[in-house]
Design a protein around this motif. Structure first.
Motif, PDB file in Angstrom:
ATOM      1  N   GLY A  77     -18.817 -42.291 -39.824  1.00  0.00           N
ATOM      2  CA  GLY A  77     -17.405 -41.964 -39.724  1.00  0.00           C
ATOM      3  C   GLY A  77     -16.676 -43.128 -39.079  1.00  0.00           C
ATOM      4  N   TYR A  78     -15.436 -43.340 -39.452  1.00  0.00           N
ATOM      5  CA  TYR A  78     -14.673 -44.471 -38.930  1.00  0.00           C
ATOM      6  C   TYR A  78     -13.264 -44.063 -38.550  1.00  0.00           C
ATOM      7  N   TYR A  79     -12.642 -44.889 -37.695  1.00  0.00           N
ATOM      8  CA  TYR A  79     -11.222 -44.711 -37.409  1.00  0.00           C
ATOM      9  C   TYR A  79     -10.390 -45.438 -38.458  1.00  0.00           C
ATOM     10  N   GLY A  80     -10.969 -46.497 -39.008  1.00  0.00           N
ATOM     11  CA  GLY A  80     -10.282 -47.258 -40.047  1.00  0.00           C
ATOM     12  C   GLY A  80     -11.306 -48.212 -40.617  1.00  0.00           C
ATOM     13  N   TYR A  81     -11.186 -48.565 -41.879  1.00  0.00           N
ATOM     14  CA  TYR A  81     -12.158 -49.499 -42.450  1.00  0.00           C
ATOM     15  C   TYR A  81     -11.572 -50.197 -43.653  1.00  0.00           C
ATOM     16  N   ALA A  82     -12.206 -51.328 -44.028  1.00  0.00           N
ATOM     17  CA  ALA A  82     -11.810 -52.032 -45.243  1.00  0.00           C
ATOM     18  C   ALA A  82     -13.073 -52.494 -45.947  1.00  0.00           C
ATOM     19  N   LYS A 115     -15.973 -51.905 -33.883  1.00  0.00           N
ATOM     20  CA  LYS A 115     -15.006 -51.200 -33.040  1.00  0.00           C
ATOM     21  C   LYS A 115     -14.357 -50.038 -33.774  1.00  0.00           C
ATOM     22  N   LEU A 116     -14.298 -50.176 -35.122  1.00  0.00           N
ATOM     23  CA  LEU A 116     -13.612 -49.152 -35.889  1.00  0.00           C
ATOM     24  C   LEU A 116     -14.483 -47.935 -36.154  1.00  0.00           C
TER      25      LEU A 116
END
Lengths: 253, 246
Positions: free
Chosen positions: A160-165, B59-60
């Motif tokens: 799971g991530y807070y944001g990714y690319a 960090k993400l």
């Protein structure tokens, strides 16, 4: 210790002398050849923005989409070999359908991400098949669990991530994402940030033409994953282009 | 790295080298060390404890979704060391085997039976050409009805055994040396001593003073045989006690 595979990289069922499976690592490289996809998880939803590279002027606009609906409440953005990703999409849809048939409710994103990850991982074990060359971003929102964002790599790694690319400009995009305070942003702000990042990391020299694809799933859409409505899309796009010109002119100064 | 005698004999799992070694299996062991993680398990008089590092590489990344401790049944837990997707696959299989046993025979699978089953499956991968061994090692802990606290480890070769204390991963040699010195023949460690020993072993071999967010601790005790993961506040208590001892 060779970092080139030579001889140990011919099938996914072979380890190299330092314990790596090169076919899986090559599959991850295949993802880096395609256009960037960015996903951001904020306070009340998840937003996807995809840089869809247009290789020919003969394409209709809106063709070859890279964001899909897996069931009403989960969105999937893909990067890598699109044909492989469409197979994964079908599998994911099957999982959602089976879950609903067995348990009578929407599939939780974490559960779907684990099932799809295990499926992709299975293709990294046998010599008769090759790993999938695509990375999957799954996002959803519901009032109980809040916004969820999961990313699945060709190796079957899923977190799971807070944001990714993912994709060509993955590193640049991730640097930009780390600058944001994602937990404080609501969906409208996330859309602006995501579009801005796509415009910023797009390489004008190498790839001339691209189309921006935007979708969201949040409290405002009542937990349904949808493509962003036309007015909002144009507003966000204008804002992204404007901020790009602003930063260009700042650089020139 | 000398590759002299392995030339040609290390491509396929089904080929023995002239010295009688299976190189692909040995390479699978190397894959366990790729992540750079080390895990330690210690068995006490009335409890068993497993400890592993918690390194969030990005960090993400949402740290709640990254864990190496898994519950197989309510009373059997495990720590996985090695390649992450292979680990998850093996955990799924273990959960399936445990559920299937419960369904067929009507009682919970004993921990050593489960470990043996996973080890046998690993052995099949070392003999079948079409599949590669999984690059991960599973350490199971649980309280057995007849034999009390149990700590078992299985590896890609299909070998398994019960242990008083054991480690797996990048620094397993140093950790095992440390444990051999500390664990005497009859280990009558209390729960607190067991947890302290496991944590101090890990911090010694990693040469690091851990914070409570940097390690994960899983326990089972005779009083409460349910496998559970310690909360950060509990880990803090142990870390403070270890620091005060030094």
């Amino acid at each position: 210790m060779s970092s080139i595979g030579t001889g140990y990289d011919l099938s996914a069922s072979q380890f190299s002398p330092d314990g790596r499976v090169f076919q899986v690592e090559y599959a991850v490289k295949a993802v880096e050849n395609s256009g960037t996809a960015v996903a951001l998880r904020g306070k009340d939803g998840v937003v996807f923005a995809v840089e869809k590279l247009v290789v020919s002027k003969l394409y209709e606009s809106g063709a070859n989409k890279r964001i899909f609906n897996v069931d009403r409440h989960i969105g999937m953005a893909i990067s890598g070999l699109l044909a492989d990703a469409r197979q994964i999409l079908d599998i994911a849809k099957e999982e959602c359908k089976d879950y609903r048939s067995n348990y009578g409710s929407d599939i939780p994103t974490k559960y779907l991400s684990e099932r799809v990850a295990m499926y992709m991982h299975a293709y990294t074990l046998y010599s008769a098949v090759r790993p999938y060359g695509c990375a999957i971003l799954l996002g959803s929102y519901n009032p109980d669990d809040g916004p969820q964002l999961h990313m699945i790599e060709p190796s079957g790694d899923a977190f799971g991530y807070y944001g990714y690319a993912v994709g060509k400009a993955k590193q640049n995009a991730k640097t930009e994402i780390e600058k944001l305070k994602l937990q404080d942003l609501d969906c409208r702000q996330l859309l602006k940030e995501a579009a801005k990042i796509i415009y910023q990391v797009h390489d004008e020299v190498k790839d001339k033409d691209f189309e921006l694809e935007l979708s969201w799933v949040c409290a405002e859409t009542k937990g349904r994953h949808e493509f962003v409505p036309k007015e909002i899309f144009e507003e966000v796009q204008k804002h992204a282009k404007a901020s790009l010109e602003q930063s260009d002119s700042e650089e020139e100064m | 790295m000398s590759r002299g005698s392995s030339a040609g004999f290390d491509r396929l799992i089904t080929i023995f080298s002239p010295e009688g070694r299976l190189y692909q299996v040995e390479y699978a062991f190397k894959a366990i060390n790729q992540g750079g993680f080390t895990s330690v398990g210690v068995r006490g008089k009335d409890s068993v404890v497993v400890v592993t590092q918690r390194k969030v590489p990005d960090k993400l990344l949402d740290p709640a979704t990254m864990t190496h401790l898994f519950k197989i049944t309510s009373n059997i837990g495990c720590v996985m060391t090695g390649m992450s997707p292979d680990s998850k696959s093996q955990v799924q299989r273990a959960r399936y085997e445990a559920s299937n046993w419960k369904y067929k025979y009507g009682y919970e699978i004993p921990i050593d039976v489960l470990c043996r089953r996973i080890a046998d499956i690993n052995q099949i991968y070392t003999q079948n050409a079409e599949m590669r061994p999984l690059g991960c090692s599973m350490m199971l802990i649980g309280i057995d009805h007849e034999n009390g606290p149990q700590l078992l480890k299985t590896d890609p070769a299909g070998y398994y055994s019960g242990y008083k204390a054991i480690s797996a991963g990048a620094k397993q040699l140093e950790a095992n040396n440390f444990l051999e010195k500390k664990v005497k023949k009859d280990c009558n460690l209390t729960f607190v001593e067991t947890v302290d020993l496991a944590i101090s072993c890990l911090s010694t071999v990693m040469s690091a003073d851990f914070k409570s967010t940097e390690i994960e601790v899983g326990v089972v005790t005779v009083d409460n045989p349910e496998f559970r993961v310690l909360a950060e506040s509990d880990i803090d208590v142990h870390l403070t006690r270890i620091a005060e001892k030094d």
